[in-house]
Design an enzyme around this catalytic site. Structure first.
Site, short mmCIF file in Angstrom:
data_model
loop_
_atom_site.label_atom_id
_atom_site.label_comp_id
_atom_site.label_asym_id
_atom_site.label_seq_id
_atom_site.Cartn_x
_atom_site.Cartn_y
_atom_site.Cartn_z
N GLU A 50 93.17 56.82 40.68
CA GLU A 50 91.70 56.75 40.61
C GLU A 50 91.03 57.15 41.91
OE1 GLU A 50 93.72 54.45 39.39
OE2 GLU A 50 93.15 54.03 37.31
N PHE A 112 92.57 39.52 31.58
CA PHE A 112 93.49 40.59 31.96
C PHE A 112 92.70 41.79 32.47
CE2 PHE A 112 95.97 44.42 30.67
CZ PHE A 112 96.97 44.28 31.61
N GLN A 113 93.05 42.27 33.64
CA GLN A 113 92.41 43.42 34.28
C GLN A 113 90.92 43.23 34.51
OE1 GLN A 113 93.72 46.99 32.15
NE2 GLN A 113 95.44 47.10 33.58
N LYS A 162 83.78 46.31 27.48
CA LYS A 162 84.36 46.98 26.32
C LYS A 162 83.51 46.77 25.06
CE LYS A 162 88.74 47.13 23.77
NZ LYS A 162 89.55 48.34 23.99
N MET A 479 95.89 62.35 65.59
CA MET A 479 94.71 61.89 66.29
C MET A 479 94.93 60.52 66.93
SD MET A 479 91.85 62.69 67.34
CE MET A 479 90.77 63.84 66.50
C1 LIG Z 1 92.93 55.84 55.15
C2 LIG Z 1 93.02 55.93 56.62
N1 LIG Z 1 93.93 55.23 57.29
C3 LIG Z 1 94.03 55.31 58.64
C4 LIG Z 1 93.18 56.11 59.33
C5 LIG Z 1 93.25 56.17 60.85
N2 LIG Z 1 93.56 57.54 61.29
C6 LIG Z 1 92.64 58.40 61.72
S1 LIG Z 1 93.25 59.88 62.12
C7 LIG Z 1 94.81 59.41 61.75
C8 LIG Z 1 95.96 60.34 61.92
C9 LIG Z 1 95.98 61.38 60.87
O1 LIG Z 1 97.20 62.03 60.92
P1 LIG Z 1 97.46 63.40 60.17
O2 LIG Z 1 96.94 63.34 58.80
O3 LIG Z 1 98.88 63.76 60.32
O4 LIG Z 1 96.52 64.41 60.94
P2 LIG Z 1 96.54 64.95 62.43
O5 LIG Z 1 95.65 64.06 63.23
O6 LIG Z 1 97.95 64.94 62.90
O7 LIG Z 1 95.97 66.31 62.27
C10 LIG Z 1 94.83 58.09 61.33
C11 LIG Z 1 96.03 57.33 60.98
C12 LIG Z 1 92.22 56.83 58.59
N3 LIG Z 1 91.31 57.61 59.18
N4 LIG Z 1 92.18 56.74 57.25
#
Ligand SMILES: Cc1ncc(C[n+]2csc(CCOP(=O)(O)OP(=O)(O)O)c2C)c(N)n1
Lengths: 565, 159
Positions: A50, A112-113, A162, A479
């Site tokens: 979803e 349920f749900q 529903k 990042m």
């Molecule tokens: C759902 C979610 N969980 C955690 C984060 C924290 N976060 C921000 S950037 C990042 C790293 C992303 O890694 P990747 O997708 O490999 O991209 P890169 O920065 O290496 O290009 C994380 C964990 C986020 N933004 N969103």
């Protein structure tokens, strides 16, 4: 004629001009699904999670400007959409989410749900409804679409028990909405407008700071006209990329944490900042107390809560951005015939050009043995001539996609700005591709993010959606690793993605095509082949693992305090 | 700064949490919250008392105005207002101190609304300070139970 709630829903969607819905069935919505095949004008796209449905509806809305629609079942179906709803809310994207609910008689019984999705999503929807009587259904749907797309757009959720979907009533779709407590201001206040024009005429170093509001209100043509005719340079937020031609000489690039040197310096030195449809987010302002210290501020925004939230404003204009810029354009068009209507900005523009030349967006070390992630984005820009809809995941990939691809048209960059949702880009790309089957849609991804909604490969392949996923594979949650490197003494805790699937085989397992690029000389030809292939494609590009995004303004620092390459 | 907000709302399920959620979402305390029907069917008036920095209250007011089911928001700070709240206080009332309690009630123009051989229930109405003073005065007899309504407010006619 008497119709059931389910029939009313589909008839009403038709009236709203909905052609695509993204969803996933379940017991609470089975009556609605029973009706879908009887409405060939509406295509239902079955996702695999979803979260994929809501992001796809969101991507569809970002790419088209229309309202995106998502349909899911009660309980887990509904809760799976929450991240996507919050995502749309933060970026002001119009979507309507229909969630099934247990029968009215069971609500509150831990049935349920069952889940109180209206309660859960109250803080992250523009408005939401629990429909308790089928008599209200048509009106609620009308209101939901109206609320989603007017004023400051946003997600609206309609929770449908529903028994309401099964109940019958006479169907009449209202022609308009009567909401006495909701009347967004569209037209700007004339007095404020003329104050703003006075400031524009007096300014020596004016600057436009444009945000996503310019795109959602379709004000880009007016912005471009004003910038050109008044010779005012433009910087945009991440959400504003595409609001002004990215290859225009007056464009300074994005501002903020990973903004360009020229844009950030311009903010710090300008004497007039005209903020249009932007909300002074902390990723943009850096330390608020030293943001645009010399500037008078004009702030145009349809949402009064955006104004004076973070910075003080000299001329607030609460109105639709397009309506405001149109009015401004009219006044300026009249004035321009007069000699000296505005000050000469040549020295200012020359200074900006010099900053731009001194510190362009750049990177080091493309030495023929290693692929730089920035190079990948540049090559994509080159190969497509910028004619593509780009979506991004979140992280370094997103920032490089913002910095090294030029967005010449609005609605060509789909990115999670406010919430920063990893896993957004791919389903959003699916939504965009559904809307524009003939366009090239590319998700610029990280190896971490792509794994968050990778299951949607099935959706893309099954509907023949030729989305391209370009993974900038650095083997890290890049990042976060960058922050650890710069601010946490290189303690790379939990950011090394040392196990990843074989993305090429994964693509193939889903019936898509997979490519891997490990050497610089493969970059151009393989990307070209992948782009030209009319199928769902993953390209796994192995890039320099420890590359960082620069410039960078450390969190909480002033925009002057940029780390450069 | 203490603010009394007068909020006219469509009386729909969930409207209370829509409104109060704007405070809690910012980690903000509501000192008192009061809701009752108005003359117009389907419309209720909420009175919320809260303490906070003006800039944040301004944001909350703007956010409140944005809630689709909120019709009108007035900050009573911006106008002269009549403020009242009511309290019921059940105190220990022995032979020896009963007269004293009655005297205090009299001075504050309270009403005795219930009495038994060892306790008395006093009703007091007034602004926040007066109600606070009544409670403080009764405290030394030993308060067994207390129920306060929180503030309701209305603009004065002569501004
Ligand atoms: C759902 C979610 N969980 C955690 C984060 C924290 N976060 C921000 S950037 C990042 C790293 C992303 O890694 P990747 O997708 O490999 O991209 P890169 O920065 O290496 O290009 C994380 C964990 C986020 N933004 N969103």
């Amino acid at each position: 004629m008497e119709l059931t709630g389910a029939q009313i829903l589909l008839e009403s969607l038709k009236k709203e001009g909905v052609d695509s819905i993204f969803g996933f069935p379940g017991g609470a919505v089975i009556d609605i699904y029973d009706e879908i095949p009887k409405h060939p004008e509406i295509t239902h796209y079955l996702v695999r999670h979803e979260q994929g449905a809501i992001h796809a509806a969101d991507g569809y809305a970002r790419a088209t400007g229309k309202v995106g629609v998502c349909l899911v079942t009660s309980g887990p179906g509904a809760t799976n959409t929450v991240t996507g709803i919050a995502n749309a809310y933060m970026d002001s994207i119009p979507v309507v989410i229909f969630t099934g609910q247990v029968p009215s008689s069971l609500i509150g019984n831990d049935a349920f749900q069952e889940v109180d999705i209206v309660g859960i999503t109250r803080p992250c929807t523009k408005h939401n409804y629990l429909v308790k009587d089928v008599e209200d259904l048509a009106r609620v749907i009308k209101e939901a679409f109206y609320l989603a797309r007017t004023g400051r757009p946003g997600p609206v959720l309609v929770d449908l028990p529903k028994d309401v979907a099964q109940a019958r009533t006479e169907y009449r779709y209202p022609r308009s909405c009567k909401l006495r407590s909701y009347r967004p201001t569209v037209e700007p206040n004339r007095k404020q407008l003329s104050k703003a024009l006075d400031l524009v005429r007096a300014a020596e170093k004016p600057l436009f700071y444009a945000g996503g509001g310019v795109i959602s209100s379709d004000a880009h043509a007016e912005l471009t006209w004003l910038a050109h005719n008044l010779r005012i340079p433009v910087t945009t937020t991440l959400m504003g990329l595409g609001a002004f031609p990215g290859d225009d000489p007056l464009f300074l690039g994005m501002l903020g944490m990973h903004g360009t040197y020229a844009a950030n310096r311009a903010v710090q030195e300008c004497d007039l900042l005209i903020a249009v449809g932007a909300r002074f987010d902390d990723r943009v302002t850096g330390r608020v107390s030293s943001f645009a210290p010399n500037a008078k501020v004009v702030h145009i925004d349809v949402d009064p809560t955006s104004i004076r939230k973070n910075v003080s404003v000299d001329v607030p204009i609460v109105a639709d951005c397009a309506a405001t810029l149109k009015a401004l354009k009219q006044d300026v068009a009249e004035g321009l015939s007069q000699e000296g209507f505005v000050r000469d900005h040549t020295p200012w523009l020359e200074r900006l050009a010099e900053w731009g030349q001194r510190h362009p967006l750049t990177y080091n070390g493309a030495n023929g043995t290693i692929i730089k992630p920035q190079q990948v984005v540049e090559t994509l820009y080159d190969l497509t001539g910028g004619n593509a809809i780009i979506s991004t995941e979140v992280g370094q990939n997103q920032m490089w996609a913002a910095q090294f691809f030029r967005y010449r048209r609005p609605r060509t960059l789909l990115t999670s700005g406010g919430l920063g949702t990893m896993g957004f880009g791919f389903p959003a790309a699916i939504g965009a591709q559904v809307a524009f089957p003939g366009e090239l849609v590319i998700d610029i991804a990280g190896d971490g993010s792509i794994q968050m909604n990778i299951q949607e490969l099935a959706t893309a392949v099954c509907y023949g959606l030729p989305v391209k996923i370009i993974i900038l594979n650095n083997g890290y949650l890049g990042m976060v690793r960058q922050w650890q490197e710069l601010f946490y003494a290189r303690n790379y805790c939990a950011t090394c993605m040392d196990f990843a699937p074989d993305f090429v085989k994964l693509a193939e397992a889903y019936g898509a095509s997979g490519f891997r690029i490990t050497r610089p000389e493969e970059l151009r030809p393989v990307l070209k082949e992948a782009i030209e292939l009319p199928r769902t494609v993953i390209v796994d590009v192995h890039v320099a693992p420890e590359e960082n995004v620069y410039p960078m303004v450390p969190a909480g620092a002033s925009l002057n305090e940029m780390l450069l390459v | 700064m203490r603010h009394v907000l007068s909020i006219l709302v469509e009386n729909e399920p969930g409207v209370l949490s829509r409104v109060s959620g704007l405070f809690s979402g910012r980690g903000f305390n509501i000192e008192s919250l009061n809701v009752g029907p108005t003359l117009e069917p389907g419309v209720s008036l909420m009175t919320i008392t809260t303490v906070g920095e003006n800039a944040i209250i301004e944001q909350i007011i703007k956010q409140l105005r944005k809630v689709v089911t909120v019709i009108k928001v007035v900050d009573m700070l911006d106008c002269k207002a009549v403020e009242r709240e009511m309290v019921l206080v059940k105190v220990n009332a022995t032979e020896t101190n009963r007269a004293e309690i009655l005297r205090i009630s009299d001075i504050f123009r309270c009403k005795v609304v219930d009495v038994s051989h060892d306790e008395m229930t006093i009703e007091a109405t007034g602004d926040k300070d007066k109600v606070g003073a009544v409670v403080a005065m009764l405290q030394r007899f030993g308060i067994k139970e207390i129920a306060r309504t929180g503030t309701v407010a209305m603009r004065r006619s002569m501004q």
